[in-house]
Design a protein around this motif. Structure first.
Motif, PDB file in Angstrom:
ATOM      1  N   GLY A 188       0.824  -1.180   0.007  1.00 55.06           N
ATOM      2  CA  GLY A 188       0.078  -0.061   0.164  1.00 55.06           C
ATOM      3  C   GLY A 188       0.772   1.324   0.122  1.00 55.06           C
ATOM      4  N   THR A 189       0.318   2.118  -0.684  1.00 55.30           N
ATOM      5  CA  THR A 189       1.178   3.487  -0.989  1.00 55.30           C
ATOM      6  C   THR A 189       0.162   4.714  -1.270  1.00 55.30           C
ATOM      7  OG1 THR A 189       1.441   2.887  -3.527  1.00 55.30           O
ATOM      8  CG2 THR A 189       3.062   2.495  -2.151  1.00 55.30           C
ATOM      9  N   GLY A 190      -0.711   4.643  -0.163  1.00 56.29           N
ATOM     10  CA  GLY A 190      -1.609   5.601  -0.088  1.00 56.29           C
ATOM     11  C   GLY A 190      -0.987   6.739   0.947  1.00 56.29           C
ATOM     12  N   SER A 191      -1.812   7.482   1.434  1.00 54.92           N
ATOM     13  CA  SER A 191      -1.291   8.646   2.438  1.00 54.92           C
ATOM     14  C   SER A 191      -0.592   7.850   3.343  1.00 54.92           C
ATOM     15  CB  SER A 191      -2.427   9.380   2.880  1.00 54.92           C
ATOM     16  OG  SER A 191      -3.267  10.128   1.905  1.00 54.92           O
ATOM     17  N   THR A 192      -1.257   6.638   4.115  1.00 47.81           N
ATOM     18  CA  THR A 192      -0.632   5.976   5.167  1.00 47.81           C
ATOM     19  C   THR A 192       0.652   5.379   4.637  1.00 47.81           C
ATOM     20  OG1 THR A 192      -2.828   5.678   5.767  1.00 47.81           O
ATOM     21  CG2 THR A 192      -1.149   4.168   6.944  1.00 47.81           C
ATOM     22  N   GLY A 193       0.854   4.460   3.663  1.00 49.76           N
ATOM     23  CA  GLY A 193       1.903   4.068   3.368  1.00 49.76           C
ATOM     24  C   GLY A 193       3.033   5.078   3.183  1.00 49.76           C
ATOM     25  N   GLN A 211       3.860  -1.864  -4.626  1.00 51.16           N
ATOM     26  CA  GLN A 211       2.934  -0.749  -4.838  1.00 51.16           C
ATOM     27  C   GLN A 211       1.905  -1.220  -6.278  1.00 51.16           C
ATOM     28  OE1 GLN A 211       4.749   3.241  -6.525  1.00 51.16           O
ATOM     29  NE2 GLN A 211       4.089   2.291  -8.431  1.00 51.16           N
ATOM     30  N   ARG A 212       0.740  -1.038  -5.793  1.00 52.23           N
ATOM     31  CA  ARG A 212      -0.144  -1.247  -6.922  1.00 52.23           C
ATOM     32  C   ARG A 212      -0.352  -0.222  -7.779  1.00 52.23           C
ATOM     33  NH1 ARG A 212      -5.587  -4.430  -5.447  1.00 52.23           N
ATOM     34  NH2 ARG A 212      -6.332  -2.264  -4.602  1.00 52.23           N
ATOM     35  N   THR A 213      -0.706   1.232  -7.079  1.00 56.80           N
ATOM     36  CA  THR A 213      -1.235   2.219  -7.727  1.00 56.80           C
ATOM     37  C   THR A 213      -0.062   3.314  -7.459  1.00 56.80           C
ATOM     38  OG1 THR A 213      -3.477   1.655  -7.967  1.00 56.80           O
ATOM     39  CG2 THR A 213      -2.807   3.925  -8.664  1.00 56.80           C
ATOM     40  N   ALA A 214       0.788   3.577  -8.428  1.00 55.38           N
ATOM     41  CA  ALA A 214       1.679   4.863  -8.054  1.00 55.38           C
ATOM     42  C   ALA A 214       1.002   6.181  -7.665  1.00 55.38           C
ATOM     43  CB  ALA A 214       2.554   5.162  -9.351  1.00 55.38           C
ATOM     44  N   ALA A 330      -7.077  13.646  -7.552  1.00 49.61           N
ATOM     45  CA  ALA A 330      -8.334  13.024  -7.896  1.00 49.61           C
ATOM     46  C   ALA A 330      -8.449  11.897  -6.936  1.00 49.61           C
ATOM     47  CB  ALA A 330      -8.168  12.338  -9.364  1.00 49.61           C
ATOM     48  N   LYS A 331      -7.168  11.348  -6.413  1.00 53.20           N
ATOM     49  CA  LYS A 331      -7.291  10.668  -5.221  1.00 53.20           C
ATOM     50  C   LYS A 331      -6.608  11.526  -4.179  1.00 53.20           C
ATOM     51  CE  LYS A 331      -5.773   6.285  -5.414  1.00 53.20           C
ATOM     52  NZ  LYS A 331      -5.212   4.944  -5.653  1.00 53.20           N
ATOM     53  N   ARG A 332      -7.112  11.070  -2.933  1.00 54.79           N
ATOM     54  CA  ARG A 332      -6.676  11.814  -1.874  1.00 54.79           C
ATOM     55  C   ARG A 332      -5.168  12.188  -1.970  1.00 54.79           C
ATOM     56  NH1 ARG A 332      -4.039  13.283   2.385  1.00 54.79           N
ATOM     57  NH2 ARG A 332      -5.179  13.475   4.256  1.00 54.79           N
ATOM     58  N   PRO A 333      -4.546  13.393  -2.144  1.00 50.05           N
ATOM     59  CA  PRO A 333      -3.251  13.659  -2.581  1.00 50.05           C
ATOM     60  C   PRO A 333      -2.363  13.535  -1.147  1.00 50.05           C
ATOM     61  CG  PRO A 333      -4.433  15.766  -2.334  1.00 50.05           C
ATOM     62  CD  PRO A 333      -5.407  14.530  -2.123  1.00 50.05           C
TER      63      PRO A 333
HETATM   64  P1  NA7 Z   1      -5.884   4.260   0.801  1.00 44.00           P
HETATM   65  O1  NA7 Z   1      -5.672   5.782   0.525  1.00 44.00           O
HETATM   66  O2  NA7 Z   1      -6.799   3.468   0.344  1.00 44.00           O
HETATM   67  O3  NA7 Z   1      -4.471   3.488   0.297  1.00 44.00           O
HETATM   68  C1  NA7 Z   1      -4.383   2.213   0.231  1.00 44.00           C
HETATM   69  C2  NA7 Z   1      -3.158   1.560  -0.311  1.00 44.00           C
HETATM   70  O4  NA7 Z   1      -3.061   0.224  -0.112  1.00 44.00           O
HETATM   71  C3  NA7 Z   1      -3.513   1.905  -1.948  1.00 44.00           C
HETATM   72  O5  NA7 Z   1      -1.741   2.217  -2.173  1.00 44.00           O
HETATM   73  C4  NA7 Z   1      -3.736   0.484  -2.538  1.00 44.00           C
HETATM   74  O6  NA7 Z   1      -3.516   0.512  -3.865  1.00 44.00           O
HETATM   75  C5  NA7 Z   1      -3.202  -0.574  -1.727  1.00 44.00           C
HETATM   76  N1  NA7 Z   1      -3.874  -1.787  -1.638  1.00 44.00           N
HETATM   77  C6  NA7 Z   1      -5.029  -2.064  -1.257  1.00 44.00           C
HETATM   78  N2  NA7 Z   1      -5.204  -3.459  -1.218  1.00 44.00           N
HETATM   79  C7  NA7 Z   1      -4.115  -3.941  -1.919  1.00 44.00           C
HETATM   80  C8  NA7 Z   1      -3.994  -5.207  -2.637  1.00 44.00           C
HETATM   81  N3  NA7 Z   1      -4.868  -6.266  -2.317  1.00 44.00           N
HETATM   82  N4  NA7 Z   1      -2.989  -5.315  -3.089  1.00 44.00           N
HETATM   83  C9  NA7 Z   1      -1.822  -4.443  -3.181  1.00 44.00           C
HETATM   84  N5  NA7 Z   1      -2.080  -3.034  -2.919  1.00 44.00           N
HETATM   85  C10 NA7 Z   1      -3.169  -2.682  -2.329  1.00 44.00           C
HETATM   86  O7  NA7 Z   1      -5.515   4.248   2.356  1.00 44.00           O
HETATM   87  P2  NA7 Z   1      -4.712   4.880   3.486  1.00 44.00           P
HETATM   88  O8  NA7 Z   1      -4.673   4.156   4.826  1.00 44.00           O
HETATM   89  O9  NA7 Z   1      -3.239   5.078   2.868  1.00 44.00           O
HETATM   90  O10 NA7 Z   1      -5.122   6.267   3.392  1.00 44.00           O
HETATM   91  C11 NA7 Z   1      -6.584   6.555   3.562  1.00 44.00           C
HETATM   92  C12 NA7 Z   1      -6.896   7.858   4.059  1.00 44.00           C
HETATM   93  O11 NA7 Z   1      -6.577   7.932   5.670  1.00 44.00           O
HETATM   94  C13 NA7 Z   1      -6.124   9.145   3.395  1.00 44.00           C
HETATM   95  O12 NA7 Z   1      -6.598   9.160   2.178  1.00 44.00           O
HETATM   96  C14 NA7 Z   1      -6.216  10.248   4.287  1.00 44.00           C
HETATM   97  O13 NA7 Z   1      -7.565  10.869   4.114  1.00 44.00           O
HETATM   98  C15 NA7 Z   1      -6.169   9.387   5.699  1.00 44.00           C
HETATM   99  P3  NA7 Z   1      -4.704   0.938  -5.154  1.00 44.00           P
HETATM  100  O14 NA7 Z   1      -4.635   2.389  -4.787  1.00 44.00           O
HETATM  101  O15 NA7 Z   1      -5.952   0.625  -4.345  1.00 44.00           O
HETATM  102  O16 NA7 Z   1      -4.086   0.282  -6.312  1.00 44.00           O
END
Ligand code: NA7
Length: 539
Positions: A188-193, A211-214, A330-333
């Motif tokens: 996971g590479t969202g805000s948390t990762g 990383q699934r989505t850059a 477009a996703k939470r930056p």
């Molecule tokens: P996010 O923003 O939902 O990010 C989750 C990350 O985990 C994102 O990169 C996802 O990739 C990845 N992900 C989820 N499931 C998988 C699987 N099965 N395999 C690989 N990668 C996966 O959560 P956060 O906790 O970072 O942030 C949430 C909010 O908290 C944030 O926006 C702030 O408002 C505070 P994906 O993008 O789905 O391809």
């Protein structure tokens, strides 16, 4: 079960949750309206989202002087934030201070998770049951359950066979996790990762980021707050609050009125450069049309991608990190502290699981289509079943026993994000259909709680016992929610949790209201002024 647990406790109002929303709702209903209130909180302390999110690097992306309540002048005067962005521990200290200062704990039941809430039409009461078997009833039920509180652990085959330890960032052990000498995999590479990876890398033997989505990220430029700034923020708080209330997303800065192509290429570059240096979410406020026009957005997207390529020394790694498939914001930056720099460390590597998907978790680690990665610890920074998850995991039933899960089968439907038709006297603080996560949360929370409190006060003054959203008003609001998002680039991010796309099987509906907090505030105020237009009252 004890006798005490078996007896039914009766209140005017029940609140589910004791985070930012629950605490303020409890304060308002008890202190302003004099109701008998009980808040039910699953955690053993206050904090809500921040009670659970204790992962390495956990920090709020809103600036601390705006990430707070504004209802009490004394509270504003006495509280001192220490850094530009508050860390998780400091936010918990703040919310504990609030709970003590306003003597809120005596009306909070900790360690109490609600399992069901059923509306009894004959009695006009909500009957609530907790996982411990306690039963409580109240005329009003307010959910203050947060938007990001249901951890999403992906269903990857073999997790149960993993011989090491695994953790989800949103359910982090209070005692912390020792990464020293460990091979860590982070999914996971969202805000948390993006917050967690640099901190984990400091102590882990090796960190592999899957990383699934850059993702885009802009430096946060966190730093201790100077005495001068702290003085300024206190002396000018009325002005700061005015800005927070006047802007689209509740932050203490305006979005610039200029458009991307109003300025020359050189000037634009200079503006982006200055925003990058300043750091934080203000990068998104550089131009008015960043989220409205794809060509305009491309200029910001390209600027950040170039930064990634400059920062990350290995060109192959830089290419994977900069291969971003959606418009900026477009996703939470996210904003970060040394995220891209982390990939220059010898003990960090990146795996592109878009190209080579994770197939299984084995006893030894993670297996993708092309390779196996031996690991001691897996960190799931995989986000949440956002917005609807925390509501739907409870068995909420409205009139005639109809489950909320059924009414929302095709996605959340409500009026102003506040009330669901068929669920009288149930209010959802920062529910789907309200600006919530697109806004600096305390701003959205205070507006909702004030509105709910005023609505209940109105009912008591007018002799009404029941309030319920009109199905026609729900229909109209759902159209407005759709119209608002369609005017932006937000739907172009296919994998966004705003759309529910991160949870398999979840309906793909853009959940928050994208028309802006200021506009939303005005709409809610007008609805109230017109005698709560769209709501039906009963005695
Ligand atoms: P996010 O923003 O939902 O990010 C989750 C990350 O985990 C994102 O990169 C996802 O990739 C990845 N992900 C989820 N499931 C998988 C699987 N099965 N395999 C690989 N990668 C996966 O959560 P956060 O906790 O970072 O942030 C949430 C909010 O908290 C944030 O926006 C702030 O408002 C505070 P994906 O993008 O789905 O391809």
């Amino acid at each position: 079960m004890t006798d005490a647990a078996r007896s039914v406790a009766e209140f005017d109002a029940l609140i589910i949750g004791a985070g930012f929303s629950g605490l303020y709702q409890l304060y308002c209903l008890r202190e302003r309206l004099g109701l008998s209130v009980q808040a039910l909180e699953a955690g053993e302390g206050v904090g809500g989202t921040w009670y659970w999110n204790r992962y390495p690097g956990a920090r709020c992306d809103s600036e601390s002087h705006s990430y707070c309540y504004t209802f009490s002048r004394e509270l504003l005067e006495e509280w001192q934030w220490t850094e530009r962005y508050p860390g998780d521990a400091e936010i918990r200290r703040y919310l504990n201070h609030v709970a003590d200062r306003f003597d809120l704990r005596r009306d909070i039941r900790f360690g109490t998770r609600v399992s069901s809430a059923h509306y009894d039409a004959a009695a006009n009461r909500w009957r609530v049951t907790t996982e411990k078997g306690e039963q409580l009833t109240a005329q009003f039920l307010v959910t203050a359950v947060g938007c990001l509180s249901t951890a999403n652990v992906p269903n990857i085959p073999g997790l149960e066979t993993f011989a090491g330890r695994w953790y989800h960032t949103g359910q982090w052990p209070h005692e912390g996790v020792d990464f020293r000498g460990k091979r860590v995999g982070q999914i996971g590479t969202g805000s948390t990762g993006i917050q967690a990876a640099p901190v984990i890398a400091e102590t882990a033997a090796h960190l592999t980021v899957f990383q699934r989505t850059a993702n885009y990220s802009v430096p946060a430029r966190n730093a201790p707050l100077t005495d001068e700034f702290q003085r300024w923020a206190k002396e000018n708080f009325d002005e700061v609050r005015k800005v927070m209330h006047a802007t689209t997303n509740g932050h203490p800065f305006y979005i610039d009125r200029r458009r991307v192509f109003d300025v020359t290429d050189e000037e634009r570059q200079r503006i982006y450069e200055a925003a990058w240096e300043k750091g934080g979410l203000q990068f998104r406020a550089t131009f008015h049309d960043l989220l409205l026009d794809k060509k305009s957005n491309d200029t910001a997207a390209e600027f950040i991608k170039n930064k990634i390529r400059q920062i990350v020394k290995d060109p192959a790694t830089a290419a994977v990190l900069a291969d971003i498939d959606h418009p900026y914001a477009a996703k939470r930056p996210p904003i970060d502290t040394d995220y891209f720099e982390t990939f220059n460390r010898d003990n960090v590597s990146l795996v592109d699981v878009r190209r080579s998907p994770i197939e299984a978790i084995t006893p030894e680690g993670i297996r993708t289509r092309d390779a196996e990665y031996p690991l001691d610890i897996i960190v799931f920074a995989t986000g949440f079943d956002a917005m609807t998850g925390p509501l739907l995991r409870m068995d909420i039933r409205g009139r005639d026993g109809i489950p909320l899960a059924e009414v929302w089968r095709a996605g959340p439907r409500n009026y102003l994000g506040l009330q669901v038709a068929g669920f009288p006297n149930l209010f959802t603080v920062t529910g789907p259909g309200s600006p919530s996560v697109l806004c600096n949360m305390p701003v959205a929370i205070e507006q909702h709680v004030d509105w709910i409190t005023d609505c209940i006060a109105h009912m008591r003054e007018s002799g009404f016992n029941r309030v319920e959203a009109d199905p026609k008003a729900v229909e109209g609001w759902m159209e407005e929610v759709q119209r608002a998002v369609d005017a932006t680039l937000l739907p172009q991010a296919q994998h966004s949790w705003y759309l529910g796309a991160n949870v398999p099987g979840k309906p793909r509906i853009f959940m928050p209201y994208a028309g802006g907090m200021a506009r939303y505030r005005k709409i809610c105020a007008e609805v109230a002024e017109k005698g709560y237009e769209g709501f039906a009252f009963g005695t």
